[in-house]
Scaffold this motif. Structure first.
Motif, PDB file in Angstrom:
ATOM      1  N   THR A  27       0.840  -1.284   0.010  1.00 42.67           N
ATOM      2  CA  THR A  27       0.035  -0.105  -0.164  1.00 42.67           C
ATOM      3  C   THR A  27       0.936   1.271  -0.006  1.00 42.67           C
ATOM      4  N   PHE A  28       1.753   1.170   0.699  1.00 40.77           N
ATOM      5  CA  PHE A  28       2.825   2.392   0.981  1.00 40.77           C
ATOM      6  C   PHE A  28       3.491   2.556  -0.425  1.00 40.77           C
ATOM      7  N   LEU A  29       3.924   1.445  -0.909  1.00 45.03           N
ATOM      8  CA  LEU A  29       4.572   1.619  -2.318  1.00 45.03           C
ATOM      9  C   LEU A  29       3.546   2.201  -3.454  1.00 45.03           C
ATOM     10  N   PHE A  30       2.245   1.680  -3.155  1.00 44.14           N
ATOM     11  CA  PHE A  30       1.392   2.189  -4.304  1.00 44.14           C
ATOM     12  C   PHE A  30       0.856   3.559  -3.846  1.00 44.14           C
ATOM     13  N   LEU A  31       0.935   4.005  -2.613  1.00 43.58           N
ATOM     14  CA  LEU A  31       0.515   5.516  -2.555  1.00 43.58           C
ATOM     15  C   LEU A  31       1.914   6.465  -2.846  1.00 43.58           C
ATOM     16  N   THR A  32       3.039   5.837  -2.661  1.00 45.18           N
ATOM     17  CA  THR A  32       4.115   6.892  -2.803  1.00 45.18           C
ATOM     18  C   THR A  32       5.166   6.578  -4.185  1.00 45.18           C
ATOM     19  N   SER A  33       4.895   5.638  -4.578  1.00 43.76           N
ATOM     20  CA  SER A  33       5.937   5.396  -5.775  1.00 43.76           C
ATOM     21  C   SER A  33       5.836   6.526  -6.932  1.00 43.76           C
ATOM     22  N   SER A  62       0.743  17.172 -20.971  1.00 47.11           N
ATOM     23  CA  SER A  62       0.996  15.731 -21.398  1.00 47.11           C
ATOM     24  C   SER A  62       2.226  15.170 -21.163  1.00 47.11           C
ATOM     25  N   TYR A  63       3.209  16.067 -20.633  1.00 43.76           N
ATOM     26  CA  TYR A  63       4.567  15.664 -20.030  1.00 43.76           C
ATOM     27  C   TYR A  63       4.775  15.314 -18.687  1.00 43.76           C
ATOM     28  N   MET A  64       3.624  15.899 -17.984  1.00 45.06           N
ATOM     29  CA  MET A  64       3.727  16.167 -16.554  1.00 45.06           C
ATOM     30  C   MET A  64       3.605  14.862 -15.538  1.00 45.06           C
ATOM     31  N   THR A  65       4.304  14.690 -14.899  1.00 45.98           N
ATOM     32  CA  THR A  65       4.228  13.427 -13.826  1.00 45.98           C
ATOM     33  C   THR A  65       3.130  13.870 -12.593  1.00 45.98           C
ATOM     34  N   LEU A  66       2.500  13.091 -11.886  1.00 44.52           N
ATOM     35  CA  LEU A  66       1.643  13.472 -10.981  1.00 44.52           C
ATOM     36  C   LEU A  66       2.136  14.551  -9.910  1.00 44.52           C
ATOM     37  N   GLU A  67       3.635  14.372  -9.552  1.00 41.49           N
ATOM     38  CA  GLU A  67       4.353  14.904  -8.595  1.00 41.49           C
ATOM     39  C   GLU A  67       4.515  16.528  -9.102  1.00 41.49           C
ATOM     40  N   GLU A  68       4.745  16.519 -10.544  1.00 42.62           N
ATOM     41  CA  GLU A  68       4.945  17.943 -10.899  1.00 42.62           C
ATOM     42  C   GLU A  68       3.510  18.578 -11.058  1.00 42.62           C
ATOM     43  N   LYS A  69       2.383  17.781 -11.289  1.00 41.36           N
ATOM     44  CA  LYS A  69       1.165  18.452 -11.387  1.00 41.36           C
ATOM     45  C   LYS A  69       0.620  19.073  -9.693  1.00 41.36           C
ATOM     46  N   ILE A  70       1.181  18.202  -8.949  1.00 38.25           N
ATOM     47  CA  ILE A  70       0.676  18.422  -7.709  1.00 38.25           C
ATOM     48  C   ILE A  70       1.610  19.923  -6.994  1.00 38.25           C
ATOM     49  N   GLY A  71       2.673  19.692  -7.543  1.00 40.10           N
ATOM     50  CA  GLY A  71       3.616  20.749  -7.246  1.00 40.10           C
ATOM     51  C   GLY A  71       3.149  22.400  -7.667  1.00 40.10           C
ATOM     52  N   GLN A  72       2.474  22.237  -8.924  1.00 38.49           N
ATOM     53  CA  GLN A  72       1.922  23.627  -9.289  1.00 38.49           C
ATOM     54  C   GLN A  72       0.783  24.005  -8.558  1.00 38.49           C
ATOM     55  N   MET A  73       0.281  23.230  -7.665  1.00 35.22           N
ATOM     56  CA  MET A  73      -0.845  23.337  -6.920  1.00 35.22           C
ATOM     57  C   MET A  73      -0.676  23.962  -5.467  1.00 35.22           C
ATOM     58  N   VAL A 366      -1.857  15.002  -1.228  1.00 40.37           N
ATOM     59  CA  VAL A 366      -2.701  15.114  -2.516  1.00 40.37           C
ATOM     60  C   VAL A 366      -2.355  13.780  -3.088  1.00 40.37           C
ATOM     61  N   LYS A 367      -1.054  13.434  -3.232  1.00 36.79           N
ATOM     62  CA  LYS A 367      -0.653  12.272  -3.841  1.00 36.79           C
ATOM     63  C   LYS A 367      -1.371  11.065  -3.272  1.00 36.79           C
ATOM     64  N   TRP A 368      -1.338  11.011  -2.245  1.00 35.52           N
ATOM     65  CA  TRP A 368      -2.082   9.813  -1.524  1.00 35.52           C
ATOM     66  C   TRP A 368      -3.635   9.721  -1.743  1.00 35.52           C
ATOM     67  N   ALA A 369      -4.237  11.091  -1.647  1.00 38.02           N
ATOM     68  CA  ALA A 369      -5.536  11.258  -1.785  1.00 38.02           C
ATOM     69  C   ALA A 369      -6.056  10.893  -3.285  1.00 38.02           C
ATOM     70  N   ASN A 370      -5.135  11.205  -4.055  1.00 41.68           N
ATOM     71  CA  ASN A 370      -5.317  10.870  -5.684  1.00 41.68           C
ATOM     72  C   ASN A 370      -4.995   9.336  -5.841  1.00 41.68           C
ATOM     73  N   ARG A 371      -4.233   8.698  -5.434  1.00 45.98           N
ATOM     74  CA  ARG A 371      -3.859   7.335  -5.374  1.00 45.98           C
ATOM     75  C   ARG A 371      -5.019   6.430  -4.840  1.00 45.98           C
ATOM     76  N   LEU A 372      -5.886   7.004  -3.908  1.00 45.85           N
ATOM     77  CA  LEU A 372      -6.877   6.263  -3.288  1.00 45.85           C
ATOM     78  C   LEU A 372      -8.160   6.802  -3.930  1.00 45.85           C
ATOM     79  N   GLY A 373      -7.949   7.241  -4.881  1.00 47.67           N
ATOM     80  CA  GLY A 373      -9.325   7.772  -5.698  1.00 47.67           C
ATOM     81  C   GLY A 373     -10.172   8.857  -5.231  1.00 47.67           C
ATOM     82  N   LEU A 374      -9.567   9.544  -4.209  1.00 45.68           N
ATOM     83  CA  LEU A 374     -10.565  10.635  -3.278  1.00 45.68           C
ATOM     84  C   LEU A 374     -10.520  11.868  -4.139  1.00 45.68           C
TER      85      LEU A 374
END
Ligand code: BGC
Length: 635
Positions: A27-33, A62-73, A366-374
């Protein structure tokens, strides 16, 4: 047998523990990888300035990772950044200087170098996305010494002049650009229903029609300079605070230090629509690409969690294409469950969170919330697209950092504009025997009062420091006293004594000018159960009366003060609001070089029991007030 039994128990225990560990681990890997970054071509389309902005945005996305997107927020106060490389490591989208947070060396060069350093760190990253850098330049770029300090908005409301407001906003943008600040948390479109609120002076008026007109002019002036030939914006505006600010009831603040600021707005939705939405609708039409959500509560929830208002009304009904930013700590205020607060706010429509402190926790959550579908991918993409749209519109990808030359500040043309604005903001309330304008042949003038020779006081808060500064140390500025000395006829004798302790043996002065009023305050620290003159100021006026034939009282104040019992003893009364760095603008009108043209932007109560006077934009007790809204004495 017994041993075997123990052994099997031990084995099954081990199996269960390992299973749990595997589940937690995966789960940890799933949330944080980390997400794998999509490859970027040498010359990606988003860098092509000739393409439409929407195309550039979707290409970059289209080039952005999830982490890069969250950083913008993520919006962080610059002093919370632990190390410079965190800007690129966390892909931060925006920084701000909270009011009073400045570079080590508070000069134009100091600001420019600081922000250029941050921009360099952000743009050396994989996708090279520049930062938004925000500040509250709400009456000029007033945290920078030598910048022009314009009157606070309440004075511009008194002028009622949208062309003037536009020019001031544009001049503010030019001074901001010289320091690299590309985002202004202004204009304030709140409408104060109650003068006890500590933010009255930050607003234009309590009248939606006037706020709508002046707010739109401010957005245009700040974002699009006269010399701007293309569509590129110069500085991003932030109409604030969405929505219903000014309509809070006394004693409802959720902040235990305050009374009305951060309180509960008393208005049903029809009234929100009718009174509080029009200025925002006009600001959007004028091109606003960012709006800040207030720290108020509506109904039983904080504004930052009002999905209906943020998403259905603001984004869908009003067609707002820009991004919504939350206010200072607004998402996490009053909650221990930061994960849940973040999730609800983003799902309600907040696109960028002014944390302003803990970016590590926020980006992880935010990353966890996204990975958990929230928080869905679509919601994150929508938020990031809106933020990038504003960045492209500012031309940041084509040129980040400071653009104007360092010689922009101090700026004589801007100071002349500010002086003109001061003159236009003055409101004449009383003028017995036509004492004003002062005659050129007046022999002796005595000047007194706590605000006569105090540039910090006449500038109010959000000047160098959040709560303002006291005293005269702002360079290149003119106190009201200095302005009077500059304009008066050379044969007129001018005496100054702060408390008016003039000798009673000498001749009486022809005129005494008492310049008195409020000391600076910001936000809830200015909530005041009875705004009125201090005992010290009242004594000064009495002293002055003893040694002058007539007394002119100049009120330096962010709001109407209760003066009902005293005004009868004064010969003339002028409201100067919080004029800023150009005190000579007051003298221009006192001596008749320019006429009085300002009118009251909000009703002036005669006593505290009348409050709130304005109920939902309508002056309900208008007949009992000391002066009604738009009062002006012609002379
Ligand atoms: C205020 C906002 C301001 C922000 C950033 C908050 O406390 O409510 O108006 O823009 O701080 O300084």
């Amino acid at each position: 047998m017994i041993m075997w039994h123990h052994k099997s128990k031990l084995t099954s225990c081990l199996v269960v523990t390992s299973l749990i560990a595997v589940i937690i681990g995966s789960t940890f890997l799933f949330l944080t990888s980390p997400t794998t970054p999509p490859p970027v071509p040498d010359k990606p389309l988003y860098l092509d300035a000739s393409l439409p902005i929407t195309e550039r945005v979707s290409n970059l996305l289209s080039y952005m990772t999830l982490e890069e997107k969250i950083g913008q927020m993520t919006l962080v106060e610059k002093d919370s950044i632990k190390k410079l490389s965190d800007i690129s490591d966390y892909h931060l989208g925006a920084l701000l200087s909270g009011s009073g947070s400045k570079p080590e060396e508070n000069t134009v060069t100091g600001w420019k170098q600081m922000i250029d350093t941050y921009q360099a760190e952000a743009t050396q990253s994989r996708l090279g996305i520049p930062l938004l850098y925000g500040s509250d330049a709400i009456h000029g770029h007033a945290h920078v010494p030598e910048a022009t300090i314009f009157p606070h908005l309440i004075g511009l409301g008194a002028s009622g002049d949208s062309e003037l407001v536009k020019k001031i906003a544009s001049a503010t943008a030019v001074e901001m650009m010289a320091t690299g600040v590309n985002w202004n948390f202004a204009p304030n479109l709140d409408m104060p229903q109650d003068i006890r609120w500590g933010r009255v002076y930050e607003t234009f008026s309590d009248d939606p029609t006037l706020v709508t007109k002046l707010g739109a002019a401010y957005v245009q002036g700040l974002q699009t300079a006269a010399n701007n030939t293309d569509e590129q914006l110069q500085v991003l505006a932030t109409p604030k605070h969405f929505v219903g600010l000014g309509g809070m009831s006394w004693d409802t603040s959720l902040n235990k230090n305050f009374k009305i600021d951060q309180g509960v707005t008393d208005a049903n939705e029809a009234l929100l629509n009718e009174v509080y939405l029009p200025p925002f609708a006009a600001a959007i039409d004028a091109g606003a690409l960012n709006i800040m959500v207030g720290l108020n509560t509506w109904g039983d929830d904080r504004m930052v969690r009002q999905k209906h208002l943020l998403t259905d009304v603001l984004k869908k009904q009003l067609g707002f294409k820009g991004f919504i930013v939350s206010d200072w700590y607004g998402v996490h205020e009053g909650t221990h469950n930061t994960f849940w607060a973040t999730t609800v706010a983003i799902n309600s429509g907040v696109d960028m969170v002014m944390l302003p402190f803990d970016y590590e926790t926020f980006t992880r959550q935010v990353k966890w919330a996204n990975r958990l579908g929230l928080i869905s991918d679509a919601r994150i993409d929508d938020a990031v697209s809106r933020i990038l749209y504003a960045k492209f519109s500012l031309g940041l990808f084509d040129q980040a950092g400071s653009t104007e030359t360092l010689t922009t500040i101090p700026n004589q043309a801007h100071r002349a504009l500010a002086r003109e604005a001061v003159a236009q903001s003055l409101v004449l309330l009383k003028n017995e025997n036509s004492i004003l304008p002062l005659k050129t042949n007046v022999r002796k003038i005595r000047v007194a009062g706590s605000a006569a020779n105090n540039i910090g006081k006449q500038s109010g808060a959000w000047t160098i420091e959040w709560q303002g500064v006291d005293g005269n140390w702002l360079p290149n500025s003119t106190s009201i006293l200095a302005g009077i000395k500059e304009i008066a006829n050379k044969n007129t004798q001018i005496e100054f004594e702060e408390q008016a302790l003039f000798s009673t043996d000498s001749d009486q002065a022809d005129v005494g000018i008492a310049i008195v009023g409020e000391s600076p305050y910001a936000e809830g620290w200015g909530d005041n159960a009875k705004p009125s003159l201090s005992d010290e100021d009242l004594t000064t006026i009495k002293n002055l009366k003893q040694t002058s034939r007539s007394v002119v009282v100049i009120l330096v104040t962010g709001r109407p003060l209760i003066i009902t019992d005293e005004i009868k003893d004064w010969d003339a009364v002028v409201v100067a609001w919080l004029p800023g760095s150009e005190g000579a603008g007051v003298a221009d009108v006192l001596f008749g070089t320019k006429p009085f043209t300002g009118s009251l932007p909000l009703p002036w109560p005669s006593n505290i029991n009348q409050l709130p006077i304005t109920i939902n934009g309508e002056s309900s007790n208008d007949s009992n007030v000391l002066f009604s809204r738009y009062f002006k004495l012609l002379y």
